[in-house]
Design a protein around this motif. Structure first.
Motif, mmCIF file in Angstrom:
data_model
loop_
_atom_site.group_PDB
_atom_site.id
_atom_site.type_symbol
_atom_site.label_atom_id
_atom_site.label_comp_id
_atom_site.label_asym_id
_atom_site.label_seq_id
_atom_site.Cartn_x
_atom_site.Cartn_y
_atom_site.Cartn_z
ATOM 1 N N TRP A 137 41.957 41.971 34.396
ATOM 2 C CA TRP A 137 42.271 40.745 35.133
ATOM 3 C C TRP A 137 41.320 39.639 34.722
ATOM 4 N N GLU A 138 40.029 39.962 34.690
ATOM 5 C CA GLU A 138 39.016 38.947 34.387
ATOM 6 C C GLU A 138 39.077 38.483 32.941
ATOM 7 N N ASN A 139 39.591 39.325 32.054
ATOM 8 C CA ASN A 139 39.717 38.942 30.649
ATOM 9 C C ASN A 139 41.078 38.323 30.340
ATOM 10 N N GLY A 140 41.924 38.175 31.368
ATOM 11 C CA GLY A 140 43.218 37.527 31.195
ATOM 12 C C GLY A 140 44.267 38.382 30.513
ATOM 13 N N HIS A 141 44.032 39.693 30.399
ATOM 14 C CA HIS A 141 45.000 40.562 29.734
ATOM 15 C C HIS A 141 46.154 40.961 30.647
ATOM 16 N N THR A 142 45.871 41.110 31.940
ATOM 17 C CA THR A 142 46.897 41.456 32.915
ATOM 18 C C THR A 142 46.640 40.692 34.205
ATOM 19 N N LYS A 143 47.581 40.804 35.130
ATOM 20 C CA LYS A 143 47.438 40.199 36.459
ATOM 21 C C LYS A 143 47.523 41.301 37.498
ATOM 22 N N PRO A 144 46.904 41.106 38.661
ATOM 23 C CA PRO A 144 47.012 42.124 39.715
ATOM 24 C C PRO A 144 48.462 42.298 40.150
ATOM 25 N N ASN A 145 48.833 43.546 40.431
ATOM 26 C CA ASN A 145 50.180 43.775 40.966
ATOM 27 C C ASN A 145 50.205 43.296 42.418
ATOM 28 N N GLN A 146 51.355 43.376 43.034
ATOM 29 C CA GLN A 146 51.525 42.829 44.384
ATOM 30 C C GLN A 146 50.583 43.488 45.394
ATOM 31 N N ILE A 147 50.429 44.792 45.323
ATOM 32 C CA ILE A 147 49.551 45.503 46.266
ATOM 33 C C ILE A 147 48.102 45.079 46.075
ATOM 34 N N ALA A 148 47.656 45.039 44.829
ATOM 35 C CA ALA A 148 46.271 44.633 44.545
ATOM 36 C C ALA A 148 46.040 43.176 44.920
ATOM 37 N N ARG A 149 47.044 42.342 44.690
ATOM 38 C CA ARG A 149 46.923 40.926 45.033
ATOM 39 C C ARG A 149 46.737 40.751 46.538
ATOM 40 N N HIS A 150 47.532 41.459 47.323
ATOM 41 C CA HIS A 150 47.405 41.362 48.782
ATOM 42 C C HIS A 150 46.048 41.891 49.252
ATOM 43 N N ALA A 151 45.577 42.974 48.643
ATOM 44 C CA ALA A 151 44.271 43.529 49.004
ATOM 45 C C ALA A 151 43.158 42.544 48.648
ATOM 46 N N LEU A 152 43.281 41.883 47.507
ATOM 47 C CA LEU A 152 42.284 40.901 47.076
ATOM 48 C C LEU A 152 42.271 39.692 48.009
ATOM 49 N N ILE A 153 43.426 39.218 48.392
ATOM 50 C CA ILE A 153 43.514 38.081 49.324
ATOM 51 C C ILE A 153 42.892 38.447 50.668
ATOM 52 N N LYS A 154 43.200 39.632 51.164
ATOM 53 C CA LYS A 154 42.634 40.088 52.435
ATOM 54 C C LYS A 154 41.114 40.161 52.344
#
Length: 71
Positions: free
Chosen positions: A35-52
């Motif tokens: 994610w930090e190197n711009g190779h992929t993006k968080p999936n929906q579950i990881a995105r929600h966990a990160l926002i929380k």
């Protein structure tokens, strides 16, 4: 600021290593690294966990907004 920079900034603001953030989000270290190197993006579950996690730690709303816009 783009997504990879926002994730790196969130992690830095929380004082976490990539491994520690991965543990918090229940993902592998390599996911956070990609994610930090711009190779992929968080999936929906990881995105929600990160926002929380961001909201629980009073991370800047601008950074949360960048993460929320992932599609």
């Amino acid at each position: 600021m783009n997504l990879d920079e926002a994730i790196k900034r969130v992690r830095s603001d929380m004082g976490l290593s990539q491994e520690a953030l991965a543990r918090e989000l229940h993902v592998g270290f390599t996911s956070v690294n990609r994610w930090e190197n711009g190779h992929t993006k968080p999936n929906q579950i990881a995105r929600h966990a990160l926002i929380k996690l961001c909201k629980e730690n009073n991370i800047e709303p601008e950074l949360i907004e960048i993460i929320e816009k992932i599609r």
